[in-house]
Design a protein around this motif. Structure first.
Motif, PDB file in Angstrom:
ATOM      1  N   ALA A  13       0.781  -1.223   0.118  1.00  0.00           N
ATOM      2  CA  ALA A  13      -0.141   0.003  -0.052  1.00  0.00           C
ATOM      3  C   ALA A  13       0.951   1.151  -0.075  1.00  0.00           C
ATOM      4  N   ALA A  14       2.178   1.213   0.447  1.00  0.00           N
ATOM      5  CA  ALA A  14       2.963   2.151   0.529  1.00  0.00           C
ATOM      6  C   ALA A  14       3.615   2.601  -0.613  1.00  0.00           C
ATOM      7  N   THR A  15       3.680   1.912  -1.634  1.00  0.00           N
ATOM      8  CA  THR A  15       4.709   2.286  -2.757  1.00  0.00           C
ATOM      9  C   THR A  15       4.012   2.570  -4.110  1.00  0.00           C
ATOM     10  N   GLY A  16       2.656   1.856  -4.158  1.00  0.00           N
ATOM     11  CA  GLY A  16       1.821   2.429  -5.372  1.00  0.00           C
ATOM     12  C   GLY A  16       2.125   1.225  -6.582  1.00  0.00           C
ATOM     13  N   LEU A  17       1.143   1.021  -7.077  1.00  0.00           N
ATOM     14  CA  LEU A  17       1.383   0.063  -8.407  1.00  0.00           C
ATOM     15  C   LEU A  17       1.951   0.563  -9.421  1.00  0.00           C
ATOM     16  N   THR A  18       3.166  -0.284 -10.098  1.00  0.00           N
ATOM     17  CA  THR A  18       3.709   0.129 -11.124  1.00  0.00           C
ATOM     18  C   THR A  18       3.766  -0.966 -12.393  1.00  0.00           C
ATOM     19  N   LEU A 172      19.191   0.185  -5.791  1.00  0.00           N
ATOM     20  CA  LEU A 172      18.772   1.510  -5.417  1.00  0.00           C
ATOM     21  C   LEU A 172      17.553   1.903  -5.957  1.00  0.00           C
ATOM     22  N   SER A 173      16.998   1.176  -7.181  1.00  0.00           N
ATOM     23  CA  SER A 173      15.568   1.448  -7.709  1.00  0.00           C
ATOM     24  C   SER A 173      14.698   1.159  -6.745  1.00  0.00           C
ATOM     25  N   THR A 174      14.651  -0.090  -6.035  1.00  0.00           N
ATOM     26  CA  THR A 174      13.791  -0.279  -4.763  1.00  0.00           C
ATOM     27  C   THR A 174      13.802   0.476  -3.676  1.00  0.00           C
ATOM     28  N   GLY A 175      14.938   0.748  -3.214  1.00  0.00           N
ATOM     29  CA  GLY A 175      14.807   1.575  -2.093  1.00  0.00           C
ATOM     30  C   GLY A 175      14.258   2.832  -2.410  1.00  0.00           C
ATOM     31  N   LEU A 176      14.541   3.497  -3.619  1.00  0.00           N
ATOM     32  CA  LEU A 176      14.062   4.692  -3.961  1.00  0.00           C
ATOM     33  C   LEU A 176      12.568   4.667  -4.572  1.00  0.00           C
ATOM     34  N   ASP A 177      12.173   3.605  -4.822  1.00  0.00           N
ATOM     35  CA  ASP A 177      10.498   3.405  -5.113  1.00  0.00           C
ATOM     36  C   ASP A 177       9.816   3.231  -3.769  1.00  0.00           C
ATOM     37  N   VAL A 178      10.397   2.539  -2.846  1.00  0.00           N
ATOM     38  CA  VAL A 178       9.615   2.512  -1.314  1.00  0.00           C
ATOM     39  C   VAL A 178       9.598   3.985  -0.927  1.00  0.00           C
ATOM     40  N   SER A 179      10.640   4.618  -1.053  1.00  0.00           N
ATOM     41  CA  SER A 179      10.848   5.912  -0.556  1.00  0.00           C
ATOM     42  C   SER A 179       9.839   6.734  -0.963  1.00  0.00           C
ATOM     43  N   LEU A 180       9.857   6.657  -2.273  1.00  0.00           N
ATOM     44  CA  LEU A 180       8.849   7.731  -2.881  1.00  0.00           C
ATOM     45  C   LEU A 180       7.543   7.127  -2.726  1.00  0.00           C
ATOM     46  N   LEU A 183       6.699   9.179   0.536  1.00  0.00           N
ATOM     47  CA  LEU A 183       6.369  10.415   0.362  1.00  0.00           C
ATOM     48  C   LEU A 183       5.186  10.698  -0.107  1.00  0.00           C
ATOM     49  N   ASP A 184       4.544   9.611  -0.727  1.00  0.00           N
ATOM     50  CA  ASP A 184       3.016  10.007  -1.195  1.00  0.00           C
ATOM     51  C   ASP A 184       2.207  10.000  -0.071  1.00  0.00           C
ATOM     52  N   LEU A 185       2.444   9.014   0.935  1.00  0.00           N
ATOM     53  CA  LEU A 185       1.614   8.881   1.875  1.00  0.00           C
ATOM     54  C   LEU A 185       1.765   9.868   2.829  1.00  0.00           C
ATOM     55  N   LEU A 186       3.001  10.703   3.225  1.00  0.00           N
ATOM     56  CA  LEU A 186       3.438  11.748   4.035  1.00  0.00           C
ATOM     57  C   LEU A 186       3.266  13.133   3.331  1.00  0.00           C
ATOM     58  N   THR A 187       2.336  13.169   2.392  1.00  0.00           N
ATOM     59  CA  THR A 187       2.089  14.591   1.829  1.00  0.00           C
ATOM     60  C   THR A 187       1.606  15.645   2.657  1.00  0.00           C
ATOM     61  N   GLY A 188       2.221  16.852   2.846  1.00  0.00           N
ATOM     62  CA  GLY A 188       1.550  17.839   3.816  1.00  0.00           C
ATOM     63  C   GLY A 188       2.747  17.939   5.059  1.00  0.00           C
ATOM     64  N   LEU A 189       3.616  16.949   5.055  1.00  0.00           N
ATOM     65  CA  LEU A 189       4.439  16.917   6.141  1.00  0.00           C
ATOM     66  C   LEU A 189       5.818  17.206   5.556  1.00  0.00           C
ATOM     67  N   GLU A 190       5.810  17.772   4.488  1.00  0.00           N
ATOM     68  CA  GLU A 190       7.237  18.071   3.697  1.00  0.00           C
ATOM     69  C   GLU A 190       8.233  16.912   3.682  1.00  0.00           C
ATOM     70  N   PRO A 191       7.738  15.936   3.231  1.00  0.00           N
ATOM     71  CA  PRO A 191       8.565  14.627   3.119  1.00  0.00           C
ATOM     72  C   PRO A 191       9.704  14.576   2.206  1.00  0.00           C
ATOM     73  N   ARG A 192      10.806  14.260   2.551  1.00  0.00           N
ATOM     74  CA  ARG A 192      12.026  14.097   1.709  1.00  0.00           C
ATOM     75  C   ARG A 192      12.771  12.654   1.806  1.00  0.00           C
ATOM     76  N   VAL A 193      13.142  12.429   0.632  1.00  0.00           N
ATOM     77  CA  VAL A 193      14.105  11.410   0.586  1.00  0.00           C
ATOM     78  C   VAL A 193      15.337  11.337   1.486  1.00  0.00           C
ATOM     79  N   ALA A 194      15.795  10.375   2.262  1.00  0.00           N
ATOM     80  CA  ALA A 194      17.017  10.454   2.968  1.00  0.00           C
ATOM     81  C   ALA A 194      17.970   9.194   2.744  1.00  0.00           C
TER      82      ALA A 194
END
Length: 586
Positions: A13-18, A172-180, A183-194
């Motif tokens: 649910a956290a990463t979105g279907l691709t 890296l692609s997996t880690g970035l996909d999960v991070s992004l 970010l979608d779920l945390l919209t409004g809290l100024e989320p950033r990849v770290a």
């Protein structure tokens, strides 16, 4: 996947279907059905559906709206399963198959060279984990099995040890996909990849994100979306897992956000250096903020922290002690290469070999992404497994490219030509000279003795018609190490002959390694190539750019930052310097 099975990446649910998730789920289901020895026709149906889905151009939203109907080779049953997957985040047939396989057996898919049939043979022999497989390779158990033998056991042992060493990391692609997805779920809290993904590491241990907010706000957003979500003792962090990938979400109030981003955005050694520098200046620095005594300073951005500490701003790619000297030597950190600098997408594949789209479709996507031209690069005849082009088919493709060029499609004509065992190329020179550029790559004979492998690559890199040496070390991250050879000798041959060296941007390769590119950055010209087999693969340029930036490469060090005519002129000069003519394009 349970047990660390490396053959699937589900969205949750956290990463979105691709499209990647859909294809991976079906291919993995097919592999597991083969492993279980069940319903071979059903396994083939999933594989056919996966290949078809890879090749269509429809956006994921369009597929969802149509309930996956009308896709060639995707029948009603599979379409219904895909629709349920989109709604529930679970691909039912895959979950059913996984439930029948012990987690340790699933982990055997991480071993290079092991497919469903061999894994089944090992399972039948009582070998049901990576550790058990390693021991069986060592004690002769694998060598004694029918269909294996001593040589096979030695090869498997090497691959098992590599898998065990890398099983705690993700591409890296997996880690970035999960991070992004977070970010979608945390919209409004100024989320950033770290963390590792922000630093552009080739593999990622934990997907990290920072936000401005409270733990209660984060928990409310992620409840039910992140497995095992819980606070980390002593840190402003909530941690859990998404589809087996460890995740951390760090939070801070706005005045402390800059310190949090710095602490979550660098290697441990870099964080220690920052803390020590802060202490020497009379501050204390942590993820909870920058303080002088008990007073929290207002530092909402990283730039604010650096200013208070009297330090220059430093790109995330360089936040580790390993990069200290490099950082000091950069003439202009602001001009490290970016994706927007790439004008040509070279080394790409189409339906002519093992790609999923036409030449025109790949060119159209290239332009849509903001680049200027596409360089074809389909496989040569030795790559029969990839539908490699005979000379006749290559010339037929070349005629198509020339016709498209005349119609205004921004193309250059090339090929990815196999380097044969002796270092010669898979097409004769009179054929190669008709192409606008040539990529030469190794796809076979990985186990040659190091001396022969070196001679082979030096000969190919020195060929007068080779423009670019493709994925130079042959590594597949978390799957296969480089073949054994003298890399410096090969790169020296590239330097001597003016051969461009590829940074393959496919997240499963990222080959050349950034450390090697860094060591040779002032002596070589590089190409950041996606090796894309589908239109969406052209976006993988960002991963190659991450490698290039860690190597300190400016746009001038990357050949495909040139425009189309400039690139053709580059190839013409390269060939002229070697005493060869260049066909060019009118």
């Amino acid at each position: 996947m349970p047990g660390g099975c490396a053959v699937a990446e589900a969205p949750g649910a956290a990463t979105g279907l691709t499209r990647k998730h859909l294809v991976s789920a079906m291919k993995t289901t097919a592999d597991l059905l083969d492993l279980l020895g069940e319903e071979p026709f059903r396994a083939q149906a999933y594989r056919s559906a996966a290949r078809s889905l890879e090749g269509i151009e429809a956006e994921i939203a369009e597929l969802l709206a149509g309930d996956f109907g009308g896709i060639p080779k995707v029948g009603r049953g599979i379409a219904a399963e895909l629709s349920a997957y989109a709604q529930e985040g679970v691909f039912g047939p895959l979950e059913d198959a996984v439930s029948l396989v012990p987690p340790g057996v699933l982990s055997l898919f991480r071993v290079r060279g092991l497919g469903p049939k061999k894994i089944r043979a090992l399972w039948n022999a009582g070998i049901a984990s990576l550790e058990e497989l390693r021991e069986a390779c060592r004690n002769g158990g694998v060598a004694a099995l029918k269909g294996f033998g001593a040589k096979s056991a030695a090869t498997i042992l090497e691959a098992v040890e590599f898998a065990l060493a890398s099983q705690e990391r993700q591409h890296l692609s997996t880690g970035l996909d999960v991070s992004l997805g977070l970010l979608d779920l945390l919209t409004g809290l100024e989320p950033r990849v770290a963390g590792d993904a922000r630093r552009g590491l080739d593999t990622v241990r934990t997907a990290r994100v920072t936000v401005t907010g409270s733990p209660e706000e984060v928990a409310a957003r992620l409840e039910g979306r992140v497995e095992g979500l819980a606070p980390v003792e002593g840190k402003p962090v909530l941690a859990g897992r998404v589809n087996g990938v460890p995740v951390e979400v760090a939070y801070a109030p706005a005045p402390a956000r800059g310190a949090l981003d710095l602490m979550m955005g660098g290697a441990a050694g870099y964080r220690d250096e920052l803390r020590e520098h802060a202490r020497a200046q009379g501050f204390s620095l942590s993820g909870r903020g920058l303080r002088r005594g008990d007073t929290l300073l207002d530092t909402p951005t990283e730039a604010d922290v650096w200013r208070e500490l009297g330090l220059p701003e430093r790109p995330a790619e360089y936040r580790d002690p390993e990069h200290d000297a490099v950082w000091q030597s950069l003439p202009d950190p602001a001009r490290l290469v970016t994706v927007h600098d790439l004008r040509g997408m070279l080394h790409t594949h189409t339906r002519w070999s093992d790609g999923a789209a036409t030449v025109a479709e790949m060119a159209e996507e290239t332009v849509r992404l903001g680049h200027e031209f596409l360089g074809t690069g389909d496989h040569s005849r030795a790559a029969a497994y990839a539908n490699g082009l005979s000379i006749e088919r290559l010339l037929e493709q070349l005629r198509e490219v020339r016709e498209l060029q005349a119609a205004g499609v921004p193309l250059v004509a090339g090929a990815e030509v196999d380097i044969l065992e002796d270092g010669s190329l898979d097409y004769p020179d009179d054929v190669l000279s008709q192409l606008d550029y040539v990529v030469a790559s190794v796809h076979s004979h990985f186990t040659l003795p190091p001396e022969r492998q070196t001679e082979r690559l030096v000969r190919a890199a020195s060929h007068p018609l080779v423009t670019i040496l493709g994925h130079p070390t042959g590594r597949l991250l978390l799957r296969r190490p480089s073949y054994a050879f003298d890399l410096d000798a090969v790169l020296a041959a590239c330097e001597a002959r003016g051969t461009v060296v590829e940074i393959n941007a496919n997240a499963y390769r990222l080959d050349l390694d950034w450390r090697v590119a860094l060591a040779w950055r002032d002596r070589l010209t590089f190409a950041i190539n996606t090796d894309a087999h589908v239109p969406s693969g052209l976006a993988d340029a960002r991963f190659g750019v991450a490698v290039a930036r860690k190597a300190g490469l400016p746009p001038a060090g990357v050949v495909n930052t040139l425009g189309r005519e400039e690139f053709l002129a580059f190839v013409a000069r390269q060939r002229a310097a070697r005493g060869q003519s260049s066909s060019g394009v009118s």
